[in-house]
Write an enzyme that holds these catalytic residues in place. Structure first.
Site, PDB file in Angstrom:
ATOM      1  CG  ASP A  13      35.352  35.552  35.184  1.00  0.00           C
ATOM      2  OD1 ASP A  13      35.989  34.645  35.761  1.00  0.00           O
ATOM      3  OD2 ASP A  13      35.745  36.734  35.108  1.00  0.00           O
TER       4      ASP A  13
ATOM      5  CE1 TYR B  98      39.460  43.768  37.084  1.00  0.00           C
ATOM      6  CE2 TYR B  98      39.853  41.718  38.268  1.00  0.00           C
ATOM      7  CZ  TYR B  98      40.336  42.830  37.602  1.00  0.00           C
ATOM      8  OH  TYR B  98      41.691  43.001  37.456  1.00  0.00           O
TER       9      TYR B  98
ATOM     10  CE  LYS C  85      40.658  36.125  42.294  1.00  0.00           C
ATOM     11  NZ  LYS C  85      39.718  36.920  41.550  1.00  0.00           N
TER      12      LYS C  85
END
Ligand SMILES: *Cc1c(COP(=O)(O)O)cnc(C)c1O
Length: 432
Positions: free
Chosen positions: A244, A149, A272
């Site tokens: 990522d 994702y 995050k």
């Protein structure tokens, strides 16, 4: 389904009302518990390793607001730094020294990063990095992996893992074919498939983007040689390698997966943890590539709230806390205790399971495994996971509400928390 033993009347009232106000009653799909059944609990407050819901129930939390809470929720030093920052205003829309401070910390920490740009989310970071990959190489196609994702931008919504997998949507309506035509996919851990894509699309591939440790299809570590192989293949074909690290950055190690595995990509996205619980994303990498970003170069990317002082403050304080000696040893130890314990409990209670952990990230699949990619992950028993999830919730343990999500621990989790969690797991799994 186990009968509900905790009182969740207020949660139910609030969530029922929410469903009339917001699609599915949530601001992000997985929160709605669709894949585990039952209603979500509605949070009132969080502190350390714990959550309290609006009915007053307390839970040990293994979601950590999906990753940022690595120091524990509402860490007193983060909160007090935020209080002080708040007095100076919430947003500047102009340069501030806080951006320099966090930028220097990120550049010092992450091997691939020589320059960085702050944005507001991981999605934004991945969108921007894709544009940059294409601009730098003057090529359009990219390779991503099934189950990985990279945020909800059109170009990445192909075999995109957890949120999408949870809803059973192969793709999303509204994504034009033109947006995903240049997105090639390969199974994770399959170097031969990547090699074949490079052969079939000579001089057309801008780069390869991946989660260096997958968290969005459940927890799937890279096989030995996979990251190395991608580094070689991208070099060989004049393409960029992009990690990522929105999830793994400052979690797998202080310098992310690239430090842990010793493979340096050309570009890296983050989010995050670097926001310490406030909305932040970032992307960075080689100076020659990053210099193409406006206003230094022609590749446009902007943001009204980007680099805002509250987010920078929470990020700086969080990284400072993570720099303390022993941090990652503690995270590794506590997480391994949990992951190993869960496997042992599953074995003792006769359930096929596999999983593991790296640093503060862990996973458990209800399948005998091994799980090397998304196809393997999908063999897991999601119905059993749903019942396990509900049973754990009723025993005060909050797990990510999907089989296809990694779990997260924090510096606030104690040995007692882990022992209590394992006892609950034993109780639940014995009854399934
Ligand atoms: C969470 C995540 C994103 C998206 O970040 P948001 O802040 O939710 O937009 C992108 N990539 C990975 C690997 C993620 O885990």
């Amino acid at each position: 389904m186990v009968n509900t033993t905790i009182k969740t009347t207020k949660s139910q009232e609030i969530f029922t009302a929410a469903q009339n106000l917001m699609p599915g009653g949530v601001s992000s799909p997985v929160r709605a518990f669709k894949s585990v059944g039952g209603q979500p609990i509605v949070f009132d407050r969080v502190n350390g390793a714990y959550i309290w819901d609006v009915d007053g129930n307390k839970y040990i939390d293994y979601v950590g607001t999906w990753g940022p809470a690595i120091c524990g929720h509402a860490h007193p030093e983060v909160i007090s730094a935020l209080h002080a920052a708040l007095e100076k205003g919430t947003s500047f829309g102009a340069p501030s020294v806080l951006e320099n401070v966090l930028a220097e910390m990120v550049i010092d920490a992450v091997p691939s990063i020589e320059m960085v740009r702050f944005v507001n989310s991981g999605t934004e970071a991945c969108m921007a990095v894709l544009r940059l990959m294409r601009a730098f190489t003057n090529r359009e196609k990219i390779i991503k992996f099934e189950g990985c994702y990279h945020g909800h931008a059109d170009m990445f919504l192909v075999k995109a893992g957890s949120g999408v997998a949870t809803l059973g949507l192969p793709d999303s309506p509204g994504v034009p074919k033109s947006a995903t035509r240049s997105t090639l996919t390969a199974p994770y851990n399959d170097l031969e498939a990547v090699k074949a894509l490079f052969e079939e699309n000579r001089d057309q591939i801008a780069g390869v983007i991946l989660e260096p440790v997958v968290g969005n299809a459940g927890f799937i570590p890279p096989d030995a040689g996979f990251l190395e192989g991608l580094r070689e293949l991208t070099h060989e074909h004049g393409a960029l390698l992009v990690f990522d690290e929105v999830m793994t950055g400052f979690r797998i190690a202080y310098g992310g997966a690239q430090e842990k595995f010793g493979i340096t990509p050309d570009l890296t996205t983050m989010g995050k943890v670097i926001g310490g619980g406030l909305p932040v994303g970032a992307y960075g990498g080689r100076r020659d590539i990053m210099s193409m970003i406006a206003p230094a170069g022609p590749v446009y990317q902007a943001g009204t709230l980007s680099g805002n002082p509250l987010a920078m403050t929470a990020g700086i304080k969080t990284l400072e806390l993570l720099q303390k000696p022993g941090t990652y040893e503690q995270l590794e130890r506590i997480t391994k205790k949990l992951a190993d314990g869960l496997l042992k409990v599953a074995q003792e209670t006769g359930h096929a399971a596999c999983g593991g952990s790296i640093s503060a990230m862990f996973g458990l699949f209800f399948t005998s495994g091994p799980v090397h990619n998304y196809e393997d992950a999908k063999k897991a028993d999601t119905t059993k996971f749903g019942r396990f999830h509900r049973g754990m919730l009723e025993r005060g343990i909050y797990l990510a509400p999907s089989q296809f999500e990694a779990g997260f621990t924090s510096l606030a989790h104690t040995d007692e928390d882990i022992e209590q969690t394992l006892a609950a797991a034993k109780d639940v799994l014995s009854s399934l």
